[in-house]
Motif scaffolding. Sequence first.
Motif, PDB file in Angstrom:
ATOM      1  N   SER A   1      15.549  -0.363  -3.482  1.00  0.00           N
ATOM      2  CA  SER A   1      15.679  -1.676  -2.841  1.00  0.00           C
ATOM      3  C   SER A   1      17.078  -1.866  -2.257  1.00  0.00           C
ATOM      4  O   SER A   1      18.059  -1.938  -3.005  1.00  0.00           O
ATOM      5  CB  SER A   1      15.406  -2.785  -3.860  1.00  0.00           C
ATOM      6  N   PRO A   2      17.214  -1.951  -0.943  1.00  0.00           N
ATOM      7  CA  PRO A   2      18.535  -2.182  -0.349  1.00  0.00           C
ATOM      8  C   PRO A   2      19.206  -3.451  -0.869  1.00  0.00           C
ATOM      9  O   PRO A   2      20.422  -3.472  -1.071  1.00  0.00           O
ATOM     10  CB  PRO A   2      18.230  -2.290   1.153  1.00  0.00           C
ATOM     11  N   LYS A   3      18.416  -4.523  -1.108  1.00  0.00           N
ATOM     12  CA  LYS A   3      19.014  -5.772  -1.580  1.00  0.00           C
ATOM     13  C   LYS A   3      19.586  -5.619  -2.982  1.00  0.00           C
ATOM     14  O   LYS A   3      20.680  -6.122  -3.276  1.00  0.00           O
ATOM     15  CB  LYS A   3      17.977  -6.891  -1.543  1.00  0.00           C
ATOM     16  N   GLN A   4      18.850  -4.925  -3.849  1.00  0.00           N
ATOM     17  CA  GLN A   4      19.361  -4.746  -5.209  1.00  0.00           C
ATOM     18  C   GLN A   4      20.535  -3.778  -5.227  1.00  0.00           C
ATOM     19  O   GLN A   4      21.490  -3.957  -5.994  1.00  0.00           O
ATOM     20  CB  GLN A   4      18.234  -4.271  -6.125  1.00  0.00           C
ATOM     21  N   ILE A   5      20.503  -2.761  -4.386  1.00  0.00           N
ATOM     22  CA  ILE A   5      21.650  -1.851  -4.257  1.00  0.00           C
ATOM     23  C   ILE A   5      22.867  -2.632  -3.771  1.00  0.00           C
ATOM     24  O   ILE A   5      23.988  -2.457  -4.256  1.00  0.00           O
ATOM     25  CB  ILE A   5      21.320  -0.704  -3.279  1.00  0.00           C
TER      26      ILE A   5
END
Length: 796
Positions: free
Chosen positions: A560-564
């Motif tokens: 997940s780009p957002k969680q990264i």
Amino acid sequence: MVNQSAPQTKPLILVDGSSYLFRAYHALPELSTGDGRPTGAVRGVIGMLRKLAKDYPDSPIAVVFDAKGKTFRNDLYAEYKANRPPMPGDLAEQIEPIHEIIRAMGLPLLIVPDVEADDVIGTLAAEATHQQRDTVISTGDKDMAQLVSDHVTLVNTMTDTRMDRAGVVEKFGVPPELIIDYLALTGDSVDNIPGVDKVGPKTAAKWLGEHGSLEAVMAAAGDFPGKLGENLRAALDHLPLSRELTRIRCDVPLDVGIADLVPKPADEARLQALFADLEFNTWLEETGSAAGAEASASSAASGSDRRWHVVDTWDALDGWIGRLADSPLIAMDTETTSLAYMAAKLVGFSFCVEPGESIYVPVAHDYPDAPPQLPLDGVLERLRPLLEDDQRPKVGQNLKYDISVLARHGVQVRGVAHDTMLESYVLNSTATRHDMDSLALKYLNIETIHYEDVAGKGAKQIPFNEVSVETAAPYAAEDADIVLKLHRALSTELETIPNLAKVYRDIEIPLLSVLAGIERNGVIIDDHMLLEQAHDMKVRMQEIEAEAHDMAGESFNIGSPKQIQAILYDKMELPVLAKTPKGQPSTAESVLQDLAADYALPKLILDYRSLSKLCSTYNEKLPQMVNKQTGRLHTSYHQAVTATGRLSSSEPNLQNIPIRTAEGRKIRQAFIAPKGYTLVAADYSQIELRIMAHLSGDGGLVEAFAQGQDIHKITAAEVFSTKLDEVTADQRRAAKAINFGLIYGMSAFGLAKQLGIQRGEAQEYVNLYFERYPGVKLYMETTRNKAKEAGYVETV
């Protein structure tokens, strides 16, 4: 245009001209008149209006454009739309012709000073709603969703989609009443409207769903946790302004009302003059029809200006085969059930020997009550002598596909003389898309019948064998007709440039049949090996994920780009090297690669992504793509895609399997030869440098190659001041980057970044390189000067 006597129960159509102006400019190929005047945006906007007239017969249509200059929003916020670049010059000069054609069509044209088109449309829509009158707003602007109501719907003719209240909720996650609040939270980088930093569409919809309004979200700002809460609190002062900037006004003073939006009779003489001047030949032929715009649109679809015939008897087919055999060039096309050449079944054939007259031979339309057709096997046997005769020249559009389909049906097409897709590509690889519809627009000014016009779109699209013969015939026959017309136009241009004509004739056309054979032959893969590799990859991915969680101190979705983003930037506070267009810290691969030089977690994320992509793209997918009949994998090689002239590969892409990683090399091992054969890999040796030695005549390069020396080791020895036999592998690798980078114009800054050194050190390498090979520097400078003086350069 529109029947003025019809009762006004039809919906009012309000067209957002400014929205379509920019969308048409960017969506359509670069069209122009013979003397170079741009016409792409004109054709796009007017084509859209003609479609609306056809889709909404008897409805009044008004077109609204933005006026020049500032509006009240600039008074509210001086930076409103400050980021927008000036309108391109070739678009600006198309505005007046668009306005002139709209007036000649008899449509009301509204341009209100100091007021944006959105507000004019909003005000008229509000008046219509007050009178219980349905309104259709034709636009591509998301801001218009706030106007949707029980009486107002949006339609986007460029994507052929409609949006009512349910559609707004489905697309944005909020009802029309909350769109203004939604836009205030997300902001708009195009219009330079500030929103809440890092708040995107999903977050905005979630907040509004939980709290009900922007005011409620602002009131509860103190309760929002984490970085997003901080960002919301930091935005509280400007959110009311953002909301006001995104609100479409529905009460601006106008000199006209909906009762005034009455179409006038079209000025046919003026339209003819405008279409002639802009070289819109198809529309020019249609203009003057008493039936008006609706009849014009339908005549374009029916192909009434061309002669086409359905061939459904043996006598008729034999007669046409005789004409084809006597023709100096046969234009041909096939209609099939699929774009996949290894799965497509033949539905019909079209041929043309003289522009304006063509035939369609249906053989497999099998819908209920389909008319009698000649049987496929019998038609193929009658056509075989003609199609397999290498003395009967043929032309087509992407003939490689037709060759493969016919080969699967037992016919070996010979005598391939021309391909209009390749003619366009060789003539100018980047001028336009090379599909038939785009080429017909650019070179013939003809708007063709599109496949979607006869077979439908999206989930409602039917296979061609289910299209009625009556509908299919004009479409199919037109294809062959357009091919012949295109060939005549393109070959004339191509022959004026002998070097290009030679490339087309001696390389591209012979290659076409070779590639068709390679594609049908296919390649064998060891699918068991690929699946075993996939299992090993997934085990390693789990290990990497566990390492990443340990390093981050918590579990997170590594995909997940957002969680990264939250882990790297909010928690670990790594430096923000780049941002997304919405202002959020980027997790793009190039950014993570830069971070990986100093931090371990980005390196793990990159490793995980690499394995995940390899596994899904190759190890798991390739076995599923093996053809059941042949037991092999069949890709498609494209001659007319890349700007550089290289081939590209798709379905599947076999050219991008990595070779620098162990996993990529393992995937390549799964491509195997049949029993008794061996796969051979061949590559040029330092081909670009050899070409540079030839072009520049540099003595040092020529001598090195003449003596069979390792050019990279020689460069390394020169640049790093070391003996040839003492050059290390790292030094040779760096020299290779220098050799290839500098001949392609890499700057010292780029070289420093690639080698991971200081810019000053990289500049010293550049200077040493050109001192060692002065002929290369002279050639590059001479080429640049020629480009400035002549406006173009040539390769060998």
